[in-house]
Design a protein around this motif. Structure first.
Motif, PDB file in Angstrom:
ATOM      1  N   LYS A  76       0.833  -1.213  -0.018  1.00 12.27           N
ATOM      2  CA  LYS A  76      -0.028  -0.033  -0.157  1.00 12.27           C
ATOM      3  C   LYS A  76       0.798   1.315  -0.005  1.00 12.27           C
ATOM      4  O   LYS A  76       2.168   1.115   0.673  1.00 12.27           O
ATOM      5  CB  LYS A  76      -0.898   0.024   1.411  1.00 12.27           C
ATOM      6  CG  LYS A  76      -2.043  -1.151   1.209  1.00 12.27           C
ATOM      7  CD  LYS A  76      -3.032  -0.917   2.046  1.00 12.27           C
ATOM      8  CE  LYS A  76      -4.118  -2.021   2.074  1.00 12.27           C
ATOM      9  NZ  LYS A  76      -4.047  -3.125   1.152  1.00 12.27           N
ATOM     10  N   LEU A  77       0.456   2.164  -0.465  1.00 15.05           N
ATOM     11  CA  LEU A  77       1.249   3.517  -0.778  1.00 15.05           C
ATOM     12  C   LEU A  77       1.569   4.043   0.531  1.00 15.05           C
ATOM     13  O   LEU A  77       2.777   4.570   0.830  1.00 15.05           O
ATOM     14  CB  LEU A  77       0.405   4.496  -1.441  1.00 15.05           C
ATOM     15  CG  LEU A  77       0.930   5.969  -1.702  1.00 15.05           C
ATOM     16  CD1 LEU A  77       2.393   5.841  -2.485  1.00 15.05           C
ATOM     17  CD2 LEU A  77       0.394   6.935  -2.578  1.00 15.05           C
ATOM     18  N   GLN A  78       0.885   3.724   1.595  1.00 13.23           N
ATOM     19  CA  GLN A  78       1.076   4.561   2.959  1.00 13.23           C
ATOM     20  C   GLN A  78       2.339   3.770   3.460  1.00 13.23           C
ATOM     21  O   GLN A  78       3.263   4.201   4.030  1.00 13.23           O
ATOM     22  CB  GLN A  78      -0.233   4.494   3.780  1.00 13.23           C
ATOM     23  CG  GLN A  78       0.136   5.254   5.222  1.00 13.23           C
ATOM     24  CD  GLN A  78       0.812   6.658   5.007  1.00 13.23           C
ATOM     25  OE1 GLN A  78       0.033   7.260   4.463  1.00 13.23           O
ATOM     26  NE2 GLN A  78       1.693   6.954   5.846  1.00 13.23           N
ATOM     27  N   GLU A  79       2.208   2.353   3.467  1.00 17.33           N
ATOM     28  CA  GLU A  79       3.490   1.222   3.770  1.00 17.33           C
ATOM     29  C   GLU A  79       4.550   1.801   2.931  1.00 17.33           C
ATOM     30  O   GLU A  79       5.680   1.940   3.686  1.00 17.33           O
ATOM     31  CB  GLU A  79       3.048  -0.026   3.632  1.00 17.33           C
ATOM     32  CG  GLU A  79       1.830  -0.696   4.307  1.00 17.33           C
ATOM     33  CD  GLU A  79       1.529  -2.198   3.918  1.00 17.33           C
ATOM     34  OE1 GLU A  79       2.422  -2.584   3.547  1.00 17.33           O
ATOM     35  OE2 GLU A  79       0.556  -2.342   3.793  1.00 17.33           O
ATOM     36  N   PHE A  80       4.516   2.120   1.913  1.00 16.10           N
ATOM     37  CA  PHE A  80       5.872   2.391   0.979  1.00 16.10           C
ATOM     38  C   PHE A  80       6.238   3.689   1.501  1.00 16.10           C
ATOM     39  O   PHE A  80       7.643   3.778   1.776  1.00 16.10           O
ATOM     40  CB  PHE A  80       5.420   2.563  -0.587  1.00 16.10           C
ATOM     41  CG  PHE A  80       6.524   3.241  -1.274  1.00 16.10           C
ATOM     42  CD1 PHE A  80       7.404   2.354  -1.729  1.00 16.10           C
ATOM     43  CD2 PHE A  80       6.478   4.507  -1.908  1.00 16.10           C
ATOM     44  CE1 PHE A  80       8.419   2.635  -2.453  1.00 16.10           C
ATOM     45  CE2 PHE A  80       7.276   4.726  -2.519  1.00 16.10           C
ATOM     46  CZ  PHE A  80       8.594   4.179  -2.847  1.00 16.10           C
TER      47      PHE A  80
END
Length: 110
Positions: A76-80
């Motif tokens: 997910k973008l937030q994890e990235f």
């Protein structure tokens, strides 16, 4: 003779390790694996699905016993962004560790 799935695994792992540290090539490899997953699922697996309830039940039971449905999750973008932020924080703290005490203290109090 070696299991063909093990050969595929060995080749993919070898390729990934060859590009360790090269995010562009590793991203390309992940995209390739995802595309292969979709191609096999859509063009080979789905047409091979059972055509009667008894065979379908057997397939579902096998899937459940073997660990569930195959899935390739995306980061997910937030994890990235969290990974990038943590990496940047690690680098900046390492950089300040190498500074003289008077400069490092000045940077942390601002």
């Amino acid at each position: 003779m070696t299991n063909p799935f093990q050969q595929i695994t060995d080749i993919v792992k070898s390729t990934a390790y060859q590009y360790q540290g090269n995010y562009g090539e590793l991203l390309s490899l992940l995209r390739l694996l995802e595309a292969l997953h979709h191609d096999i699922r859509d063009n080979l697996f789905q047409p091979a699905l059972p055509t009667n309830r008894q065979q379908l039940y057997s397939l579902l039971r096998d899937i459940e016993q073997a660990g569930g449905w195959p899935y390739i999750p995306r980061m997910k973008l937030q994890e990235f962004l969290d990974v990038v932020e943590n990496s940047n924080a690690d680098h900046s703290s390492q950089a300040s560790d190498n500074l003289p005490d008077s400069i490092a203290t000045h940077n942390t109090t601002q």
